[in-house]
Design a protein around this motif. Structure first.
Motif, PDB file in Angstrom:
ATOM      1  N   ASP A   1      52.114  44.781  36.891  1.00  0.00           N
ATOM      2  CA  ASP A   1      50.581  44.506  38.393  1.00  0.00           C
ATOM      3  C   ASP A   1      49.141  44.887  38.201  1.00  0.00           C
ATOM      4  O   ASP A   1      48.838  44.005  38.714  1.00  0.00           O
ATOM      5  N   ARG A   2      48.926  45.064  36.786  1.00  0.00           N
ATOM      6  CA  ARG A   2      47.883  44.100  36.142  1.00  0.00           C
ATOM      7  C   ARG A   2      47.482  42.975  35.833  1.00  0.00           C
ATOM      8  O   ARG A   2      46.408  42.992  35.206  1.00  0.00           O
ATOM      9  N   VAL A   3      48.209  42.223  35.619  1.00  0.00           N
ATOM     10  CA  VAL A   3      48.577  41.160  35.105  1.00  0.00           C
ATOM     11  C   VAL A   3      48.888  40.166  35.856  1.00  0.00           C
ATOM     12  O   VAL A   3      49.862  40.537  36.434  1.00  0.00           O
TER      13      VAL A   3
ATOM     14  N   THR B   1      39.989  43.154  35.295  1.00  0.00           N
ATOM     15  CA  THR B   1      39.103  43.921  34.353  1.00  0.00           C
ATOM     16  C   THR B   1      38.691  45.514  34.418  1.00  0.00           C
ATOM     17  O   THR B   1      38.040  45.395  33.369  1.00  0.00           O
ATOM     18  N   THR B   2      39.187  46.584  35.131  1.00  0.00           N
ATOM     19  CA  THR B   2      38.918  47.555  35.245  1.00  0.00           C
ATOM     20  C   THR B   2      39.940  48.445  34.355  1.00  0.00           C
ATOM     21  O   THR B   2      39.400  49.794  34.253  1.00  0.00           O
ATOM     22  N   LEU B   3      40.651  47.432  33.178  1.00  0.00           N
ATOM     23  CA  LEU B   3      40.870  48.761  32.520  1.00  0.00           C
ATOM     24  C   LEU B   3      40.186  48.353  31.116  1.00  0.00           C
ATOM     25  O   LEU B   3      39.520  47.780  31.391  1.00  0.00           O
ATOM     26  N   PRO B   4      40.518  49.008  29.982  1.00  0.00           N
ATOM     27  CA  PRO B   4      39.596  49.167  28.610  1.00  0.00           C
ATOM     28  C   PRO B   4      39.716  47.780  27.880  1.00  0.00           C
ATOM     29  O   PRO B   4      40.719  46.808  28.188  1.00  0.00           O
TER      30      PRO B   4
ATOM     31  N   GLU C   1      37.202  36.224  38.450  1.00  0.00           N
ATOM     32  CA  GLU C   1      38.622  35.686  38.181  1.00  0.00           C
ATOM     33  C   GLU C   1      39.411  36.242  38.896  1.00  0.00           C
ATOM     34  O   GLU C   1      40.391  35.766  38.902  1.00  0.00           O
ATOM     35  N   TRP C   2      39.709  37.637  38.755  1.00  0.00           N
ATOM     36  CA  TRP C   2      40.382  38.559  38.539  1.00  0.00           C
ATOM     37  C   TRP C   2      40.678  38.617  40.622  1.00  0.00           C
ATOM     38  O   TRP C   2      41.836  38.579  40.949  1.00  0.00           O
TER      39      TRP C   2
END
Length: 349
Positions: free
Chosen positions: A162-164, A14-17, A214-215
């Motif tokens: 790595d963010r998914v 969730t920290t991604l745009p 959730e993340w």
């Protein structure tokens, strides 16, 4: 219930745009596109090889015709133009290998610097006939090296892999926990649509918090999967009960982690239940308001219809007229009947 039924959706950090998160999510839910891209890397390399081959064939064929018809001068012009043009294209291509780009730049600069020497007859004698073929050989080497070393640009999806977190990154036994969270997110999303401008639940903030949860839960479940696999491997390879006794704290930690995650999921599910009850109460309130607003129409209709219970003078007058007419007709029928009966009783002569 099969595993596919409770298979969770991919989760993005969730920290991604927001725009990047949506792109990553679309990529994650369409695995066939990843396979197509992996196959496309080899296909693109083969395509570049074919394109380079066509270019070399064109330059080589033109060079042969020039040498046979006009001599080395026109051949030098053709192969030099082809070489310098390819070097220029190589300089602006981001996927080109830096070493190949540097070597190509040196070759192109040399060919460009030497061009005035033979172009304006500054050399004491004509260059050997093999010089055009030497330049053509350099062009062949550049095309081959570029084709074999060029890198396919990395997509944002690959850069942020790595963010998914995909369903396969989480143990199948834990899918139900993540699915429960995602179902709550779906409920709050539907509630936001239904409440509209009357959103007293602050569902926008609720969705933001839920996606962050959730993340975090998905990340913990993914780490738990890896640690659990390591624990199981060490347990199976343990050579004595004492080794397994040393592994007992790891099992206890894993059990505690599962309890903590389940407690947070239960809290989220309870929030979803309260949201459903709030939406139900809001729906009841709207229906009651609608019923109250329509009650006046029913009351007006009843008041208007209540006048029908009183006798109508117009209808009474019509009824009296009909009664008089009936009596007149009855008297006429009685006289006719009496006359007819009297004729029938006359004696025969």
């Amino acid at each position: 219930m099969s595993e596919d039924v409770i298979r969770p959706r991919p989760v993005v950090d969730t920290t991604l745009p927001e725009e990047l998160r949506e792109d990553l999510l679309r990529e994650a839910v369409a695995p066939e596109s990843r396979h197509a891209r992996d196959d496309g890397q080899a296909a693109s390399r083969a395509l570049r090889l074919r394109e380079g081959g066509v270019q070399l064939l064109g330059v080589g064929f033109t060079l042969v015709l020039a040498l046979l018809t006009a001599g080395w001068y026109l051949g030098m012009v053709i192969v030099s133009i082809g070489l310098i043009a390819y070097v220029g294209a190589l300089a602006v291509r981001k996927e080109a290998d830096p070493l190949v780009r540097a070597v190509g730049g040196a070759i192109g600069a040399g060919a460009f610097a030497a061009a005035p020497l033979w172009l304006f007859d500054l050399l004491p004698q004509d260059p050997p006939g093999g010089v055009p073929w030497l330049l053509f050989g350099l062009l062949v080497g550049l095309v081959t090296a570029d084709t074999l070393t060029a890198q396919v640009p990395e997509t944002p999806e690959e850069h942020h892999r790595d963010r998914v977190l995909l369903p396969d990154d989480i143990s199948a036994a834990d899918h139900g926990l993540l699915v429960a969270v995602q179902q709550t997110i779906d409920r709050v999303t539907d509630a936001r649509v239904e409440l509209g401008s009357s959103d007293t639940l602050d569902t926008a903030r609720g969705l933001s918090v839920l996606r962050e949860q959730e993340w975090r839960i998905a990340s913990l479940l993914a780490r738990q999967r890896e640690l659990r696999r390591g624990y199981v491997r060490r347990w199976q390879q343990a050579s004595s009960p004492r080794v397994r006794e040393v592994l007992r704290p790891q099992r206890e930690h894993l059990t505690a982690v599962e309890g903590h995650i389940r407690a947070r999921v239960d809290q989220i599910v309870e929030y979803g239940r309260l949201v459903d009850e709030s939406v139900l109460a809001h729906r009841e309130w709207e229906q009651c308001q609608e019923a109250l607003a329509a009650t006046d129409d029913y009351a007006d209709l009843r008041a208007e219809a209540s006048l029908m219970s009183l006798p109508s003078p117009e209808v009474a007058d019509l009824a009296d007229t009909a009664e008089v007419a009936r009596r007149v007709r009855d008297d006429s029928v009685a006289r006719v009947h009496a006359a007819t009966t009297g004729l029938a009783e006359l004696p025969e002569h």
